[in-house]
Design an enzyme around this catalytic site. Structure first.
Site, PDB file in Angstrom:
ATOM      1  CG  ASP A  58      -1.869   1.117   1.312  1.00 50.76           C
ATOM      2  OD1 ASP A  58      -1.685   2.123   0.586  1.00 50.76           O
ATOM      3  OD2 ASP A  58      -2.829   1.011   2.098  1.00 50.76           O
ATOM      4  CG  ASN A  86       0.496   1.877 -12.558  1.00 56.37           C
ATOM      5  OD1 ASN A  86       0.389   2.466 -13.614  1.00 56.37           O
ATOM      6  ND2 ASN A  86      -0.544   1.317 -11.943  1.00 56.37           N
ATOM      7  CE1 TYR A 167      -3.475  11.641 -11.682  1.00 54.56           C
ATOM      8  CE2 TYR A 167      -3.650  13.046 -13.625  1.00 54.56           C
ATOM      9  CZ  TYR A 167      -3.336  11.828 -13.042  1.00 54.56           C
ATOM     10  OH  TYR A 167      -2.876  10.797 -13.836  1.00 54.56           O
ATOM     11  CE  LYS A 171       0.003  10.902 -11.693  1.00 54.77           C
ATOM     12  NZ  LYS A 171       0.515   9.571 -11.381  1.00 54.77           N
ATOM     13  CB  VAL A 200      -4.474   4.640 -20.801  1.00 51.54           C
ATOM     14  CG1 VAL A 200      -4.503   3.144 -21.039  1.00 51.54           C
ATOM     15  CG2 VAL A 200      -3.076   5.196 -21.091  1.00 51.54           C
ATOM     16  CB  THR A 202      -7.673   2.698 -17.161  1.00 49.60           C
ATOM     17  OG1 THR A 202      -7.592   4.100 -16.953  1.00 49.60           O
ATOM     18  CG2 THR A 202      -6.417   2.166 -17.779  1.00 49.60           C
TER      19      THR A 202
HETATM   20  N1  LIG Z   1      -5.639   6.286 -17.639  1.00 48.45           N
HETATM   21  C1  LIG Z   1      -5.090   7.378 -18.125  1.00 48.45           C
HETATM   22  O1  LIG Z   1      -5.548   7.956 -19.146  1.00 48.45           O
HETATM   23  C2  LIG Z   1      -3.873   7.974 -17.477  1.00 48.45           C
HETATM   24  C3  LIG Z   1      -3.338   9.135 -18.045  1.00 48.45           C
HETATM   25  C4  LIG Z   1      -2.199   9.699 -17.483  1.00 48.45           C
HETATM   26  C5  LIG Z   1      -1.614   9.092 -16.382  1.00 48.45           C
HETATM   27  N2  LIG Z   1      -2.154   7.970 -15.840  1.00 48.45           N
HETATM   28  C6  LIG Z   1      -1.453   7.375 -14.692  1.00 48.45           C
HETATM   29  O2  LIG Z   1      -1.311   5.984 -14.901  1.00 48.45           O
HETATM   30  C7  LIG Z   1      -1.312   5.298 -13.642  1.00 48.45           C
HETATM   31  C8  LIG Z   1      -2.365   4.208 -13.678  1.00 48.45           C
HETATM   32  O3  LIG Z   1      -3.625   4.813 -13.950  1.00 48.45           O
HETATM   33  P1  LIG Z   1      -4.896   3.948 -14.347  1.00 48.45           P
HETATM   34  O4  LIG Z   1      -5.632   4.727 -15.368  1.00 48.45           O
HETATM   35  O5  LIG Z   1      -4.514   2.547 -14.639  1.00 48.45           O
HETATM   36  O6  LIG Z   1      -5.724   4.026 -12.983  1.00 48.45           O
HETATM   37  P2  LIG Z   1      -6.720   2.996 -12.282  1.00 48.45           P
HETATM   38  O7  LIG Z   1      -7.282   2.027 -13.277  1.00 48.45           O
HETATM   39  O8  LIG Z   1      -7.662   3.814 -11.479  1.00 48.45           O
HETATM   40  O9  LIG Z   1      -5.755   2.183 -11.294  1.00 48.45           O
HETATM   41  C9  LIG Z   1      -5.136   2.860 -10.246  1.00 48.45           C
HETATM   42  C10 LIG Z   1      -4.230   1.864  -9.539  1.00 48.45           C
HETATM   43  O10 LIG Z   1      -3.592   2.546  -8.453  1.00 48.45           O
HETATM   44  C11 LIG Z   1      -3.727   1.726  -7.313  1.00 48.45           C
HETATM   45  N3  LIG Z   1      -3.651   2.492  -6.076  1.00 48.45           N
HETATM   46  C12 LIG Z   1      -4.410   3.534  -5.688  1.00 48.45           C
HETATM   47  N4  LIG Z   1      -4.047   3.925  -4.448  1.00 48.45           N
HETATM   48  C13 LIG Z   1      -3.031   3.097  -4.063  1.00 48.45           C
HETATM   49  C14 LIG Z   1      -2.252   2.972  -2.897  1.00 48.45           C
HETATM   50  N5  LIG Z   1      -2.424   3.754  -1.837  1.00 48.45           N
HETATM   51  N6  LIG Z   1      -1.310   2.003  -2.864  1.00 48.45           N
HETATM   52  C15 LIG Z   1      -1.130   1.166  -3.907  1.00 48.45           C
HETATM   53  N7  LIG Z   1      -1.840   1.223  -5.034  1.00 48.45           N
HETATM   54  C16 LIG Z   1      -2.783   2.186  -5.105  1.00 48.45           C
HETATM   55  C17 LIG Z   1      -5.087   1.069  -7.476  1.00 48.45           C
HETATM   56  O11 LIG Z   1      -5.201  -0.019  -6.590  1.00 48.45           O
HETATM   57  P3  LIG Z   1      -6.594  -0.432  -5.862  1.00 48.45           P
HETATM   58  O12 LIG Z   1      -7.267  -1.403  -6.801  1.00 48.45           O
HETATM   59  O13 LIG Z   1      -6.160  -1.037  -4.584  1.00 48.45           O
HETATM   60  O14 LIG Z   1      -7.398   0.831  -5.674  1.00 48.45           O
HETATM   61  C18 LIG Z   1      -4.996   0.693  -8.949  1.00 48.45           C
HETATM   62  O15 LIG Z   1      -4.260  -0.500  -9.126  1.00 48.45           O
HETATM   63  C19 LIG Z   1      -1.563   6.377 -12.587  1.00 48.45           C
HETATM   64  O16 LIG Z   1      -0.344   6.801 -12.037  1.00 48.45           O
HETATM   65  C20 LIG Z   1      -2.206   7.511 -13.379  1.00 48.45           C
HETATM   66  O17 LIG Z   1      -2.005   8.754 -12.782  1.00 48.45           O
HETATM   67  C21 LIG Z   1      -3.268   7.398 -16.357  1.00 48.45           C
END
Ligand SMILES: NC(=O)c1ccc[n+]([C@@H]2O[C@H](COP(=O)([O-])OP(=O)(O)OC[C@H]3O[C@@H](n4cnc5c(N)ncnc54)[C@H](OP(=O)(O)O)[C@@H]3O)[C@@H](O)[C@H]2O)c1
Length: 266
Positions: A58, A86, A167, A171, A200, A202
């Site tokens: 965590d 990540n 956010y 970052k 992405v 997601t």
């Molecule tokens: N999707 C996009 O378009 C996008 C764009 C730019 C940057 N990003 C970056 O890419 C990364 C992944 O994003 P995503 O879109 O895949 O998000 P997501 O689907 O919401 O997944 C977020 C992940 O972070 C984990 N997390 C949250 N709080 C945590 C903690 N305290 N300790 C450990 N893990 C934790 C979550 O785990 P739980 O299941 O336990 O909550 C989950 O595995 C992030 O850093 C995000 O800022 C994403």
């Protein structure tokens, strides 16, 4: 047999890293940390992922990351070649608030700032520190943090996007943290990079209106934008950025393309 660790690998891009790495080479040893180990392990088993291990971690709890590094050492023989931080907190309760919306809501601003800095910035520092002894035993020594182009002044002003304030702040701080680590471990040959994974796909579970509102500025900024890329596309590109990272680039903030083209044409 490279060893990969993905911090925050339960879903989204983090989970995709596990899938991609598992399919790329069966000899990869892949460790993903998750807050809810059983659920992540069930997904890994259902998807038949080989050589993927889930350990508890965590980012809000540094002791859990130290324990995750200890468990990783037992699995990997004491070495980690690639570390990817990540996981992230998104400050959803005020994601559409702009600076002056916090007049009268100062406590909300501070509470969310504390939480997002704790997870995204302090959590990354704790993860890097916990795993650094294992990275230093590698001959590859690559460390990345998944950041976001949402922090770029050229995006914020160009897209006229005053939202996602917390956010973007987190970052920006994360990119600085990565540069600080690059300076700290330059002599030891560790290469660090902050990577924007692109936009992405997601968050399919979020309401359509939420996603439309969030992505509106992306289209304003990049008129050629067609939509998000898939987690599989993004993960593959981010992994290539880590592999291709040259020594003199350590500490930089790069896009999924390995340069400063952030979405499609911008
Ligand atoms: N999707 C996009 O378009 C996008 C764009 C730019 C940057 N990003 C970056 O890419 C990364 C992944 O994003 P995503 O879109 O895949 O998000 P997501 O689907 O919401 O997944 C977020 C992940 O972070 C984990 N997390 C949250 N709080 C945590 C903690 N305290 N300790 C450990 N893990 C934790 C979550 O785990 P739980 O299941 O336990 O909550 C989950 O595995 C992030 O850093 C995000 O800022 C994403």
């Amino acid at each position: 047999m490279p060893v990969y660790v993905v911090i925050g690998a339960s879903r989204g891009i983090g989970y995709q890293f596990l899938k991609t790495l598992s399919s790329q080479d069966p000899s990869n040893i892949i460790i993903g940390t998750a807050r809810t180990v059983d659920a992540a392990q069930e997904k890994v088993a259902a998807d038949g992922l080989k050589n993927v291990h889930i350990v508890h971690g965590d980012m809000d709890d540094h002791a859990s990351l130290t324990a995750a590094a200890r468990k990783t050492a037992e699995i990997s023989g004491g070495v980690v070649d690639y570390l990817i931080a990540n996981g992230a907190y998104f400050a959803i309760p005020c994601i559409f608030d702009v600076a002056d919306d916090f007049v009268g809501k100062e406590d909300l601003f501070l509470d969310e700032l504390k939480q997002i800095m704790r997870t995204n910035v302090a959590g990354t520092l704790f993860a890097f520190n916990a795993f650094m002894p294992l990275i230093l035993k590698s001959s590859i020594k690559r460390v990345s943090a998944i950041s976001s182009a949402a922090m770029l002044p050229e995006y914020i002003v160009g897209a006229e996007d005053p939202t996602s304030l917390h956010y973007a702040l987190s970052k920006a701080a994360l990119n600085t943290l990565v540069a600080k680590f690059a300076a700290r471990y330059k002599q030891e040959g560790v290469r660090f990079v902050s990577i924007s994974p692109g936009w992405v796909d997601t968050h399919a579970d979020m309401p359509k209106e939420f996603m439309e509102r969030m992505s509106k500025p992306f289209y304003r900024w990049d008129k050629t934008l067609k939509g998000p890329i898939s987690p599989a596309q993004s993960a593959e590109m981010c992994l290539k950025v880590m592999d291709d990272l040259r020594e003199e680039q350590s500490g930089e903030f790069l896009s999924q393309h390995g340069n400063h083209v952030w979405i499609n044409g911008k």
